[in-house]
Design a protein around this motif. Structure first.
Motif, PDB file in Angstrom:
ATOM      1  N   GLN A  96       6.264  -2.039  -8.484  1.00 35.51           N
ATOM      2  CA  GLN A  96       4.950  -1.384  -8.534  1.00 35.51           C
ATOM      3  C   GLN A  96       4.963  -0.074  -7.774  1.00 35.51           C
TER       4      GLN A  96
ATOM      5  N   ARG B 205       4.339  -5.605   2.704  1.00 35.57           N
ATOM      6  CA  ARG B 205       5.131  -5.444   1.478  1.00 35.57           C
ATOM      7  C   ARG B 205       6.608  -5.253   1.808  1.00 35.57           C
ATOM      8  N   LYS B 206       7.430  -5.609   0.830  1.00 35.05           N
ATOM      9  CA  LYS B 206       8.845  -5.279   0.841  1.00 35.05           C
ATOM     10  C   LYS B 206       8.999  -4.050  -0.053  1.00 35.05           C
ATOM     11  N   LEU B 207       9.569  -2.976   0.503  1.00 42.36           N
ATOM     12  CA  LEU B 207       9.458  -1.664  -0.114  1.00 42.36           C
ATOM     13  C   LEU B 207      10.817  -1.019  -0.351  1.00 42.36           C
TER      14      LEU B 207
ATOM     15  N   ASP C   1      10.456  -2.779   5.250  1.00 42.86           N
ATOM     16  CA  ASP C   1       9.261  -3.610   5.170  1.00 42.86           C
ATOM     17  C   ASP C   1       8.119  -2.916   5.904  1.00 42.86           C
TER      18      ASP C   1
ATOM     19  N   LEU D 279       3.685   2.873  -5.495  1.00 44.82           N
ATOM     20  CA  LEU D 279       2.744   2.943  -4.386  1.00 44.82           C
ATOM     21  C   LEU D 279       2.526   4.368  -3.896  1.00 44.82           C
TER      22      LEU D 279
ATOM     23  N   THR E 268       8.486  -6.016  -7.168  1.00 50.28           N
ATOM     24  CA  THR E 268       7.880  -5.880  -8.495  1.00 50.28           C
ATOM     25  C   THR E 268       8.143  -4.536  -9.157  1.00 50.28           C
TER      26      THR E 268
ATOM     27  N   ASP F  38       7.072  -1.011  -4.524  1.00 50.78           N
ATOM     28  CA  ASP F  38       7.280  -2.390  -4.084  1.00 50.78           C
ATOM     29  C   ASP F  38       8.625  -2.835  -4.650  1.00 50.78           C
ATOM     30  N   ARG F  39       9.563  -3.240  -3.780  1.00 52.22           N
ATOM     31  CA  ARG F  39      10.911  -3.528  -4.287  1.00 52.22           C
ATOM     32  C   ARG F  39      11.032  -4.909  -4.937  1.00 52.22           C
TER      33      ARG F  39
ATOM     34  N   THR G  84       7.688   5.809  -3.064  1.00 49.46           N
ATOM     35  CA  THR G  84       7.814   4.455  -2.512  1.00 49.46           C
ATOM     36  C   THR G  84       7.269   3.467  -3.545  1.00 49.46           C
TER      37      THR G  84
END
Length: 573
Positions: free
Chosen positions: A385, A364-366, A356, A387, A383, A380-381, A378
């Motif tokens: 998305q 974000r949760k990553l 995080d 990064l 969605t 976003d875990r 990396t």
């Protein structure tokens, strides 16, 4: 029992295949209640080592602090044990104490398997996986062999030996534990469950077809009432991930990583359905699990044919991807492709690290991964998305530019050619299966970085003439330097590099004592300062063959690592 006939009658599809009668709902045990409660694995890694990465985050970050930057100089050998495998009647079931004693009566050997005994595999032992440590017992695996050992002295309590049908015996990544039941896979494609207290077999089920050249190294990943298993194949068969009932071995769901039917997602990235159905994307290595979303996040392998991509134009989804599926249904949630249209056998099979943080001012949760192709990513875990995309390999040269999506555009000039193409990294990649580590304390993600160049020659110009990893020849030009690196996962930029004299190896472990453990490739097991990469302790035991682990024994922190067939446990006195 076998599920082969059942699986073959299912309609193949990129969508998961759900099997009725899955047993208890998620989070509820359906049978045994003793031993390891799977909810214990939800806790952050500290006094035991309960699953592949210690906990579900993939961080390999232990909260233990007895061994720290000031005390690590006092770390000394507690015991060592050499283990032997193979059919009973030889020198099987070994193990002897160092400073802790051990030895004693010959350990019982339980024999199982579907082979007839004509294949003599499983004798030579190299430990290349994670070791489960629970209630003062450790469970060690190698192809065709599993040992239960006493954590205090390395004494073997029992051994299970599997009579194999043959297959590829390149390694075994570990076991899974659910209550009193232990799970491991075999190279000839069985998931085996035994009683963890005795080694007595409960059942085994076939997880992939031996006749189709599958072979299995995967460490079963226990999540609530699921046993997650991937498999491998170096020819032209599709990859998949499966979930089994821990009580019965019954298949719960099966998720194919490539399109298997008309209309499946990703089919438009292949020339046709037949190419997709033979497109690879194996799930070689366990992933990580996010309990909040219940997403199982993992990487997929290269497309096939591996080096001759002329016959499969397109991005070839979902090979070379970081993916999330819902652990209770096997339904795909999102994907991010780390290697579009790979032509170098660069699996994206490394265990992702979940963490995080704040990026662009937003908490974000990553999920992060260092891919074998030499790039760090990396996403976003929640969605998927994109990064961060950042080159890690110093000389990585296969990509032209980054697409707006964060995916690197492959350079066709770096594919295998008849006169030869100069490509970096080499076949084995900047990283491979040995796991990375991440410290929420330092904010750094730790990885190995291997640099080198290959001359890659095309030996089969007709795309119809090659399959699997064929159609090419490789000439390694030489190494260009190997490093241990600490990088900022918010940007992918390297904070420090430590040059390895011999290439490193085995994977990484970091602790709240700000100590980072790794092999250096020159016969040393080394503790580094996790803040700057400076060596602060070492022991010349040989090159580690797995990643170090740590846990408590009678309140005392131990550090465990394997070198081939020998385990070394360190502690402070």
């Amino acid at each position: 029992m076998t599920l082969k006939k059942l699986v073959l009658t299912l309609s193949f599809a990129a969508a998961p295949v759900l099997i009725l009668g899955q047993g208890a709902p998620a989070g509820q045990a359906s049978g045994a209640q003793g031993g390891l409660d799977p909810k214990e694995i939800y806790k952050r890694l500290s006094d035991q080592w309960l699953t592949y990465s210690g906990d579900y985050t993939g961080q390999r970050y232990s909260a233990l602090t007895q061994v720290n930057q000031q005390t690590v100089k006092n770390l000394t050998l507690a015991w060592t044990a050499r283990i032997t495998g193979g059919a009973p009647g030889g020198a099987a079931g070994g193990g002897f104490g160092g400073f802790g004693g051990g030895g004693g009566a010959q350990a019982p050997v339980v024999v199982g398997g579907e082979g007839t005994g004509e294949f003599a595999a499983g004798g030579g032992v190299t430990v290349k996986g994670s070791i489960i440590v629970h209630d003062d017992v450790m469970y060690v695996t190698a192809p065709d062999n599993t040992w239960a050992m006493d954590v205090r002295d390395g004494r073997v309590l029992w051994r299970y030996y599997w009579k194999t049908r043959g297959g590829t015996h390149i390694g075994q990544r570990g076991a899974g534990l659910w209550h009193d039941y232990l799970y491991f896979t075999t190279p000839d494609n069985y998931l085996v469950s035994v009683d963890a207290r005795t080694g007595k077999e409960r059942w085994h089920v076939e997880v992939s077809d031996f006749e189709e050249q599958y072979f299995t190294t995967f460490a079963p990943h226990v999540i609530d009432n699921h046993v997650i298993v991937g498999t491998g194949n170096d020819l032209d068969m599709p990859g998949f991930l499966q979930s089994f009932d821990p009580e019965t071995g019954k298949l719960q769901w099966k998720f194919y990583t490539v399109p298997m039917s008309a209309g499946d997602p990703g089919l438009d990235t292949w020339p046709n359905l037949d190419a997709a159905r033979h497109g690879g994307g194996q799930v070689w290595i366990p992933g990580s699990f996010d309990p909040e979303t219940r997403y199982y996040i993992f990487g997929t392998g290269n497309p096939t044919p591996g080096y001759t991509g002329q016959g499969r134009p397109g991005d070839n989804l979902f090979t070379g991807c970081l993916m999330a599926v819902h652990v209770d249904t096997g339904k795909m949630i999102w994907y991010f492709q780390t290697s579009a249209h790979d032509t170098h056998d660069w699996d994206s099979a490394q265990t992702p690290v979940l963490w995080d943080g704040v990026i662009d001012g937003k908490p974000r949760k990553l999920a992060s991964t260092v891919a074998r192709n030499g790039y760090f990513y990396t996403v976003d875990r929640v969605t998927g998305q994109h990064l961060v995309t950042q080159k890690l390999g110093t000389y990585t040269n296969w990509a032209k530019e980054m697409r707006p999506t964060g995916v690197m555009e492959p350079n066709p000039a770096k594919e295998a050619t008849i006169p030869g193409s100069l490509v970096s990294p080499v076949e084995g990649g900047v990283v491979n299966w040995p796991p990375p580590a991440y410290s929420p304390d330092t904010g750094l993600l730790y990885s190995q970085e291997k640099n080198g160049f290959n001359l890659l020659y095309l030996t089969e110009p007709d795309p119809r003439g090659s399959m699997g990893l064929g159609g090419k020849a490789v000439g390694q030009v030489g190494s260009a330097g190997d490093f241990l690196v600490g990088l900022d996962p918010k940007t992918g930029k390297v904070a420090w590099r430590h040059a390895f004299p011999g290439g490193g190896g085995g994977g990484l472990l970091v602790t709240a004592g700000r100590v980072l453990f790794s092999g250096d490739g020159s016969g040393n097991f080394v503790a580094f300062d996790a803040t700057n990469g400076k060596p602060i302790w070492h022991s010349r035991i040989g090159n580690p063959s797995n990643a170090a682990q740590t846990y408590l024994v009678d309140g005392k922190q131990h550090v465990l690592v394997a070198v081939g067939d020998t385990l070394y446990a360190f502690a402070m006195y």
